[in-house]
Design a protein around this motif. Structure first.
Motif, PDB file in Angstrom:
ATOM      1  N   ASP A   1       0.818  -1.214   0.000  1.00 19.02           N
ATOM      2  CA  ASP A   1       0.000   0.000   0.000  1.00 19.02           C
ATOM      3  C   ASP A   1       0.851   1.263   0.000  1.00 19.02           C
ATOM      4  N   GLN A   2       1.930   1.234   0.758  1.00 16.08           N
ATOM      5  CA  GLN A   2       2.816   2.387   0.849  1.00 16.08           C
ATOM      6  C   GLN A   2       4.058   1.982   1.645  1.00 16.08           C
ATOM      7  N   THR A   3       5.012   2.880   1.686  1.00 11.95           N
ATOM      8  CA  THR A   3       6.188   2.629   2.506  1.00 11.95           C
ATOM      9  C   THR A   3       6.047   3.382   3.822  1.00 11.95           C
ATOM     10  N   GLY A   4       6.831   2.977   4.787  1.00 11.25           N
ATOM     11  CA  GLY A   4       6.923   3.653   6.075  1.00 11.25           C
ATOM     12  C   GLY A   4       8.385   3.661   6.490  1.00 11.25           C
ATOM     13  N   HIS A   5       8.657   4.220   7.658  1.00 14.86           N
ATOM     14  CA  HIS A   5      10.035   4.288   8.150  1.00 14.86           C
ATOM     15  C   HIS A   5      10.096   3.833   9.599  1.00 14.86           C
TER      16      HIS A   5
ATOM     17  N   ASP B   1       6.486   4.811  11.280  1.00 15.72           N
ATOM     18  CA  ASP B   1       5.512   5.838  10.918  1.00 15.72           C
ATOM     19  C   ASP B   1       5.200   5.707   9.437  1.00 15.72           C
ATOM     20  N   TYR B   2       4.078   6.295   9.044  1.00 18.00           N
ATOM     21  CA  TYR B   2       3.638   6.256   7.643  1.00 18.00           C
ATOM     22  C   TYR B   2       2.776   7.470   7.385  1.00 18.00           C
ATOM     23  N   ASP B   3       2.564   7.793   6.124  1.00 13.31           N
ATOM     24  CA  ASP B   3       1.771   8.946   5.713  1.00 13.31           C
ATOM     25  C   ASP B   3       0.285   8.620   5.860  1.00 13.31           C
ATOM     26  N   ALA B   4      -0.344   9.170   6.882  1.00 11.39           N
ATOM     27  CA  ALA B   4      -1.765   8.896   7.149  1.00 11.39           C
ATOM     28  C   ALA B   4      -2.681   9.503   6.084  1.00 11.39           C
ATOM     29  N   ALA B   5      -2.171  10.431   5.289  1.00 14.17           N
ATOM     30  CA  ALA B   5      -2.986  11.060   4.246  1.00 14.17           C
ATOM     31  C   ALA B   5      -3.396  10.055   3.163  1.00 14.17           C
ATOM     32  N   LYS B   6      -2.752   8.898   3.125  1.00 11.19           N
ATOM     33  CA  LYS B   6      -3.092   7.881   2.129  1.00 11.19           C
ATOM     34  C   LYS B   6      -4.254   7.005   2.595  1.00 11.19           C
ATOM     35  N   ASN B   7      -4.844   7.349   3.749  1.00  9.50           N
ATOM     36  CA  ASN B   7      -6.050   6.710   4.279  1.00  9.50           C
ATOM     37  C   ASN B   7      -5.893   5.239   4.653  1.00  9.50           C
ATOM     38  N   ASN B   8      -4.685   4.824   4.973  1.00  8.27           N
ATOM     39  CA  ASN B   8      -4.481   3.483   5.502  1.00  8.27           C
ATOM     40  C   ASN B   8      -4.515   3.564   7.025  1.00  8.27           C
TER      41      ASN B   8
ATOM     42  N   ASN C   1       0.247  -0.496  20.021  1.00 13.55           N
ATOM     43  CA  ASN C   1       0.398   0.970  20.079  1.00 13.55           C
ATOM     44  C   ASN C   1      -0.030   1.648  18.781  1.00 13.55           C
ATOM     45  N   SER C   2      -1.224   1.327  18.302  1.00 17.83           N
ATOM     46  CA  SER C   2      -1.740   1.911  17.070  1.00 17.83           C
ATOM     47  C   SER C   2      -2.064   3.388  17.268  1.00 17.83           C
ATOM     48  N   GLU C   3      -1.501   4.227  16.403  1.00 16.47           N
ATOM     49  CA  GLU C   3      -1.777   5.671  16.393  1.00 16.47           C
ATOM     50  C   GLU C   3      -2.237   6.046  14.983  1.00 16.47           C
ATOM     51  N   GLN C   4      -2.553   7.329  14.775  1.00 18.60           N
ATOM     52  CA  GLN C   4      -3.065   7.748  13.470  1.00 18.60           C
ATOM     53  C   GLN C   4      -2.036   7.556  12.358  1.00 18.60           C
ATOM     54  N   ASN C   5      -0.768   7.787  12.619  1.00 14.85           N
ATOM     55  CA  ASN C   5       0.233   7.627  11.563  1.00 14.85           C
ATOM     56  C   ASN C   5       1.454   6.827  12.017  1.00 14.85           C
ATOM     57  N   SER C   6       1.272   6.043  13.078  1.00 14.13           N
ATOM     58  CA  SER C   6       2.376   5.199  13.537  1.00 14.13           C
ATOM     59  C   SER C   6       1.840   3.990  14.296  1.00 14.13           C
ATOM     60  N   PHE C   7       2.696   3.009  14.466  1.00  9.18           N
ATOM     61  CA  PHE C   7       2.343   1.799  15.203  1.00  9.18           C
ATOM     62  C   PHE C   7       3.634   1.098  15.585  1.00  9.18           C
ATOM     63  N   SER C   8       3.513   0.138  16.489  1.00 12.11           N
ATOM     64  CA  SER C   8       4.657  -0.691  16.864  1.00 12.11           C
ATOM     65  C   SER C   8       4.296  -2.153  16.664  1.00 12.11           C
ATOM     66  N   VAL C   9       5.329  -2.984  16.584  1.00 15.89           N
ATOM     67  CA  VAL C   9       5.174  -4.436  16.543  1.00 15.89           C
ATOM     68  C   VAL C   9       6.215  -5.042  17.475  1.00 15.89           C
ATOM     69  N   ALA C  10       5.870  -6.175  18.061  1.00 16.36           N
ATOM     70  CA  ALA C  10       6.811  -6.910  18.904  1.00 16.36           C
ATOM     71  C   ALA C  10       7.356  -8.073  18.084  1.00 16.36           C
TER      72      ALA C  10
END
Length: 194
Positions: free
Chosen positions: A102-106, A122-129, A148-157
């Motif tokens: 869908d898109q890239t993140g960092h 983090d990722y660009d939330a403007a892409k509506n994902n 830790n889901s946020e509007q434009n970021s999240f974490s994974v263990a």
């Protein structure tokens, strides 16, 4: 269709540019099991095998793919997460993964938690994902659970096995990754926006 359970790490052995396309050659332990026209996910990107030479096979990424993924930043020697397409009747150990990024993140943070790791992206939330807490996310083709889901970021263990057997052990702060958001979540988000 894929599951997000990485089979092997492959090594990029050659990259050839032709017009707007990249031909990417990968050395892999399962090359001898591949055939021309077969789909293989590379860091979560579904690509078609176009040539095979001993333990190395080649796939082609077109301009559209290169614009939406991190494949355009690959270099010879880079490790890529590999997964062959799911066989009908196999267990679905991860989640439904299409191989359509869908898109890239960092990567913005890495924390060693005494035997496991927490990676934040983090990722660009403007892409509506969107992500949801305890929902599924695919990072470089790896099926993971969101925390830790946020509007434009999240974490994974990440457990030690995943850390060692995927390219997560090569990540640093700033590493660009391919993100495929949960297909069910995408349909629900689309329906609620109608």
């Amino acid at each position: 269709m894929f599951t997000g359970i990485i089979e092997k790490l492959g090594t990029v052995s050659k990259i050839t540019k032709e017009a707007d396309n990249l031909h990417i050659s990968v050395t892999s332990e399962f090359t001898d099991e591949l055939k021309i026209d077969q789909s293989v996910a590379h860091n979560g990107v579904c690509l078609t095998v176009v040539a095979i030479d001993e333990d190395t096979y080649t796939v082609t990424a077109i301009k559209e793919t290169l614009q939406k993924t991190n494949l355009n930043s690959l270099k010879v020697g880079d490790k890529v997460n590999l997964e062959r397409a799911m066989k009908l009747g196999d267990r679905l150990d991860g989640h439904i993964v299409q191989g359509h990024v869908d898109q890239t993140g960092h990567c913005t943070d890495i924390k060693n938690d005494n035997g496991s790791w927490f990676f934040t992206f983090d990722y660009d939330a403007a892409k509506n994902n969107i992500t949801i807490e305890k929902g599924s996310i695919t990072i470089n083709g790896t099926s993971l659970t969101v925390v830790n889901s946020e509007q434009n970021s999240f974490s994974v263990a990440i457990i030690p096995y995943t850390y060692e057997h995927t390219n997560f052990h090569t990540f640093e702060t700033g590493t660009e990754v391919n993100l495929e958001f949960d297909v069910i979540g995408k349909y629900v988000a689309r329906l609620t926006n109608l």
